[in-house]
Structure formats: C-alpha cells, structure tokens
Design a protein around this motif. Structure first.
Motif: not given
Length: 289
Positions: A148-150, A160-161, A168-171
C-alpha cells in the motif's frame, strides 16, 4: 495512516468551512473510480473491477486516471510492480493538476536489473516548480506481492507512506514564502512507460524488450477526499462538525521517529543534501522542515 495526531488550533475555522470528507472510494470496483486513458488495450480491468493492470511493450505504455478531481484527501492504492528484469521501466503513481503552474505529488518506481532493489522516487511540485526529489530503496520485494502506497494531503502537510509507515513529509511553509499545494484540484494518475534514458543507473541500463510485455498491477484504491465537481463545488462544503481526522493529521513523535528511521536506513538521495546541485545554498524549505 499510522502514527498521526490531530490538532484543531490553527486550522479549526478552515476545517469547519470545508467540513467532513464525503468520498470513500470503493476498494472493490475500480471501474467506479478509475478510467483507462491510454495504451490501446494495454491497460485492463479484470475480475469485475477488482484488479487493474498496466502493460508496456516496445510500441507503447499505458495509463489511467481517477474519474474524480480532489482538493485535499488521503489516497491509498495497492501496487505490485513489474517483476524480473524491469530495467528502464517507470511505474508512476501521482496526483497532478493542470496548467503551466501545476501542482503535483509523485510516487515513481524505477525499474531494475533482476536482483537489484527498486528505487522509489518521490517529488513535490508547487506552482510548476519541482526539484524536490527524495529517493529510497524499498525494504521488501515490491514485485512479490501488493503493498500500500499512500499520500496524505491536507492544509498542514503532505505525507508519503508505504504500508502505513511514513517515509517523507512536506510541510506547509507558506508563511515563510514557500508555495504550498492549496488551491489547485488534482486527479490521480498512473502510467507505465519507458524511461530508459534515465531510470536505471542514470540511463546506463536500457530496457530489454525481449522481456516485454512488462506489467504492473493495482487494487484496493481508496480515497477519503474532497471531490471537486465540474462546477467547482466541493463535496466537503458541509458546515456540520467534521468527523474525518485526516484533514488535520500530522506526524506525532512516534511517526517522526519511524520516518527518520526509514530515511536513515533506506534513503539514497535527498535534494536537501545535494551541495553540487545547489552550490549557492539549499532550497529554503530544507532548513525548516
């Protein structure tokens, strides 16, 4: 999405206006939610819509997109990637808007020689500007089974999970002058195509067409998201008390720890550490996220 917390302070007013997410896409029938857009028969709906496959041969690849357009949401899809010698192939799964100043959130899976790990390539575009690549080696064989790509996209951040683990995160750092993805509705797109000029070892390894057709498989699509109609109205216009936590979700301390662990072990490229690419200084968000 695992290891996420909710906060009602900064975005409470916005959340009340937008309201709760209406759409919960059916995981059982992809025909209701996805539309094959190109490939001349190389993309197929199978098992009464439970499975979708994309194929690539020397003549063409193939692709699909979501029937709906979204403005914020939590998007999940299970993929099983091209097995064997997939060098040169690219399986792209992403959200994108239209226009010259488009927004986009990318998962791209770069094929490999048999036995080598796949590379998961991620990127974020805002107002037509990307150059925010992070790449990872996956810690499992993505061709042996579905994973599962979320993408979680809300007013606070993009996360991104993979199988529930944040990578990863982009604030949202708009207050610091960094454009955020906040006003352009996006569709989900996916394609399988030949990228052998760059995808595997920088283009040194070319696609072996004797192995074609190459096939990637999709199932269990789910979108808890705000759907934008052709008129511009949103399914999230309700002013009732919102009930969907994804709209305010951020990584909690455990989620941050898990993400940093994945990045330490499996990240192979981060634009925020590429001094050769940015000799005059890293992009502004690199020092703030």
């Amino acid at each position: 999405m695992a290891s996420l917390s909710s906060s009602n302070s900064a975005y409470l007013l916005l959340f009340v206006v937008i309201g709760s997410s209406i759409l919960a896409a059916s995981a059982g029938d992809l025909k209701k939610d996805l539309e094959i857009t190109w490939g001349d028969g190389r993309a197929k709906m199978l098992n009464n819509g439970e499975l979708l496959t994309l194929s690539l041969d020397k003549a063409s690849g193939s692709g699909f997109e979501s029937r709906n357009t979204f403005m914020y949401g939590q998007i999940d899809m299970q993929l099983k990637l091209v097995a064997g010698n997939s060098a040169g192939t690219v399986t792209a799964y992403y959200l994108s808007s239209k226009g010259s100043d488009w927004d986009e959130i990318d998962f791209e899976f770069l094929g490999n020689l048999s036995g080598d790990p796949y590379i998961l390539h991620t990127n974020v575009f805002s107002q037509g500007k990307g150059n925010r690549e992070q790449q990872f080696h996956l810690w499992f064989d993505p061709t042996a089974d579905f994973h599962t790509y979320s993408i979680l996209w809300n007013p606070k951040n993009i996360i991104f999970s993979v199988d529930g683990t944040p990578i990863r995160k982009f604030k949202n750092l708009e207050s610091n002058g960094i454009p955020y993805l906040k006003d352009k509705p996006m569709r989900i797109h996916s394609s399988l195509w030949n990228g052998d000029d760059w995808a595997t070892r920088g283009g040194l390894v070319k696609t072996d067409w004797s192995k074609a057709p190459f096939t990637a498989s999709y199932r269990n699509f789910k979108a808890n998201a705000c759907v934008i109609a052709s008129s511009g109205s949103s399914s999230c216009a309700s002013k009732s008390q919102p009930s969907n936590s994804w709209f305010n979700q951020e990584l909690d301390s455990n989620g941050e720890k898990r993400m940093k662990s994945v990045q330490k072990k499996f990240m192979i490229y981060n634009y925020c550490t590429d001094a050769k690419r940015f000799p005059k200084g890293f992009p502004k968000e690199c020092n703030m996220s």
